[in-house]
Design an enzyme around this catalytic site. Structure first.
Site, PDB file in Angstrom:
ATOM      1  N   PRO A   2       0.554  -0.822  -0.142  1.00  6.21           N
ATOM      2  CA  PRO A   2      -0.654   0.130  -0.006  1.00  6.21           C
ATOM      3  C   PRO A   2       0.392   1.556   0.192  1.00  6.21           C
ATOM      4  O   PRO A   2       2.011   1.309   0.179  1.00  6.21           O
ATOM      5  CB  PRO A   2      -1.105  -0.220   1.067  1.00  6.21           C
ATOM      6  CG  PRO A   2      -0.098  -0.680   2.040  1.00  6.21           C
ATOM      7  CD  PRO A   2       1.383  -1.576   1.307  1.00  6.21           C
ATOM      8  N   GLU A   3       0.295   2.065  -0.668  1.00  4.91           N
ATOM      9  CA  GLU A   3       0.856   3.430  -0.925  1.00  4.91           C
ATOM     10  C   GLU A   3      -0.041   4.606  -0.484  1.00  4.91           C
ATOM     11  O   GLU A   3      -1.312   3.899   0.693  1.00  4.91           O
ATOM     12  CB  GLU A   3       1.409   4.056  -2.238  1.00  4.91           C
ATOM     13  CG  GLU A   3       1.964   2.938  -3.049  1.00  4.91           C
ATOM     14  CD  GLU A   3       2.027   3.219  -4.731  1.00  4.91           C
ATOM     15  OE1 GLU A   3       2.517   4.598  -4.677  1.00  4.91           O
ATOM     16  OE2 GLU A   3       2.704   2.345  -5.507  1.00  4.91           O
ATOM     17  N   HIS A  92      -2.026 -16.580   7.292  1.00  9.98           N
ATOM     18  CA  HIS A  92      -1.002 -15.460   6.957  1.00  9.98           C
ATOM     19  C   HIS A  92      -1.289 -14.052   8.054  1.00  9.98           C
ATOM     20  O   HIS A  92      -0.882 -13.253   7.807  1.00  9.98           O
ATOM     21  CB  HIS A  92      -0.347 -14.964   5.888  1.00  9.98           C
ATOM     22  CG  HIS A  92      -0.607 -16.061   4.727  1.00  9.98           C
ATOM     23  ND1 HIS A  92       0.505 -16.868   4.865  1.00  9.98           N
ATOM     24  CD2 HIS A  92      -0.966 -16.363   3.644  1.00  9.98           C
ATOM     25  CE1 HIS A  92      -0.022 -17.309   3.442  1.00  9.98           C
ATOM     26  NE2 HIS A  92      -0.867 -16.735   2.755  1.00  9.98           N
ATOM     27  N   ARG A 111       4.276 -11.972   3.307  1.00  8.58           N
ATOM     28  CA  ARG A 111       4.798 -11.536   3.419  1.00  8.58           C
ATOM     29  C   ARG A 111       6.273 -11.517   4.912  1.00  8.58           C
ATOM     30  O   ARG A 111       7.453 -11.154   4.745  1.00  8.58           O
ATOM     31  CB  ARG A 111       6.326 -10.487   2.102  1.00  8.58           C
ATOM     32  CG  ARG A 111       5.764 -11.363   0.553  1.00  8.58           C
ATOM     33  CD  ARG A 111       5.695 -10.063  -0.276  1.00  8.58           C
ATOM     34  NE  ARG A 111       7.270  -9.820  -0.415  1.00  8.58           N
ATOM     35  CZ  ARG A 111       7.860  -9.033  -1.781  1.00  8.58           C
ATOM     36  NH1 ARG A 111       7.128  -8.176  -1.929  1.00  8.58           N
ATOM     37  NH2 ARG A 111       9.185  -9.229  -1.466  1.00  8.58           N
ATOM     38  N   ARG A 152      20.399  16.871  -6.182  1.00 10.29           N
ATOM     39  CA  ARG A 152      20.303  15.432  -5.829  1.00 10.29           C
ATOM     40  C   ARG A 152      20.461  14.954  -7.618  1.00 10.29           C
ATOM     41  O   ARG A 152      19.886  15.282  -7.985  1.00 10.29           O
ATOM     42  CB  ARG A 152      18.864  15.089  -5.740  1.00 10.29           C
ATOM     43  CG  ARG A 152      18.505  15.228  -3.939  1.00 10.29           C
ATOM     44  CD  ARG A 152      19.053  14.661  -3.257  1.00 10.29           C
ATOM     45  NE  ARG A 152      19.157  13.908  -3.011  1.00 10.29           N
ATOM     46  CZ  ARG A 152      18.261  13.221  -2.637  1.00 10.29           C
ATOM     47  NH1 ARG A 152      18.200  13.518  -1.463  1.00 10.29           N
ATOM     48  NH2 ARG A 152      18.127  11.641  -3.224  1.00 10.29           N
TER      49      ARG A 152
END
Length: 273
Positions: A2-3, A92, A111, A152
């Site tokens: 998820p973002e 899970h 995971r 950057r």
DNA sequence: CTAAGGACCTGTCGGC
DNA sequence: TGCCGACAGGTCCTTA
């Protein structure tokens, strides 16, 4: 997984079901996922506390308790939902928080890359203090952003994944944002023009707020905590659309790899210069 | 300081 | 059918 939009969707769904409730017990099955304390310490610390509110900071879910904050990060495959105690479990499931009202907050994560931590007002800064701007707040101005990008040399796409600038952008929305802003993902961040930076900022706000409105994206296993799928994946302009026509100019969307992650873009609309 | 690459995990999918 | 590599919404640590 998820973002920002997916995390925001989770927070909005669980907040009314958690606020004001009391945590009566907790159970953890993967010690690795707990930071920095042990399962015993976290369990003892949160047991008996009332939940004041549930908020989001970047991709972190903050369950605010009376004396501290329970911080949950879903990473790639984490999910969080509330259900009545006694209902059948899914595979899970890694952690459970029992509430006084007969429900439980469940953390599911195939995971096991997700993390759960407990912080007090004294220690929270170490965990969340480095996070950058909140994209939906829209409270940073152009000169500030330009100053931050000035040094950057890294390509702008991987830079969007750096949570110290904007907190909450992930791999899907980074591609979507750059397509919207018509910026080449390989372009060095420092070389963005004033106009490009302006378009980038507008696209971040626009793409993320539209995704939140749709309840996030469901492509593999993200699911709203009510079992409802998000809908934003239907609006993807480039993500996972390699070989298909660009929705702006019709030329083929391509996939490249940057910093070991997939990037999708249109070579024609998103020219380097 | 920045940047690149591997590590951490499990599940799924496509090719042979 | 079965095996193998590639890939998946993220971050952290090490090395240069």
């Amino acid at each position: 997984m998820p973002e920002l939009p997916e995390v925001e969707t989770v927070v909005r769904a669980i907040r009314p079901r958690l606020s004001g409730r009391r945590i009566v017990d907790a159970c953890f099955t993967v010690p690795r996922q707990l930071l920095p304390q042990t399962d015993r310490q976290i369990r003892r610390a949160i047991k008996g506390q009332h939940i004041r509110d549930v908020r989001r900071r970047g991709k972190y879910i903050l369950v605010e308790l009376q004396k501290g904050v329970l911080m949950i990060h879903l990473r790639m495959t984490g999910r969080l939902y509330v259900r009545p105690v006694g209902q059948p479990a899914h595979a899970h499931e890694r952690a459970w928080f029992a509430l006084e009202d007969g429900h439980e907050l469940v953390f599911r994560d195939p995971r096991t890359l997700g993390t759960i931590s407990y912080a007090t007002p004294k220690t929270i800064d170490a965990l969340v203090g480095k996070l950058g701007w909140e994209p939906l707040q829209n409270d940073v101005d152009l000169p500030t952003v330009r100053e931050k990008l000035r040094t950057r040399r890294t390509p702008v796409k991987p830079l969007l994944l750096d949570q110290r600038l904007w907190a909450g952008i992930g791999n899907i929305y980074a591609s979507e944002i750059l397509w919207e802003a018509r910026i080449n993902p390989a372009k060095a961040a420092a070389s963005l023009t004033r106009q490009e930076t302006q378009r980038l900022m507008a696209a971040i706000l626009d793409v993320l707020s539209r995704a939140v409105k749709k309840g996030g994206s469901t492509i593999r296993d993200f699911m709203g905590p009510d079992g409802k799928a998000g809908a934003y994946q239907k609006q993807f302009r480039v993500y996972e659309r390699a070989g298909q026509p660009c929705l702006r100019c019709g030329s083929k969307v391509i996939r490249i790899v940057q910093a070991q992650r997939s990037t999708y873009y249109c070579r024609v609309c998103q020219k380097k210069r």
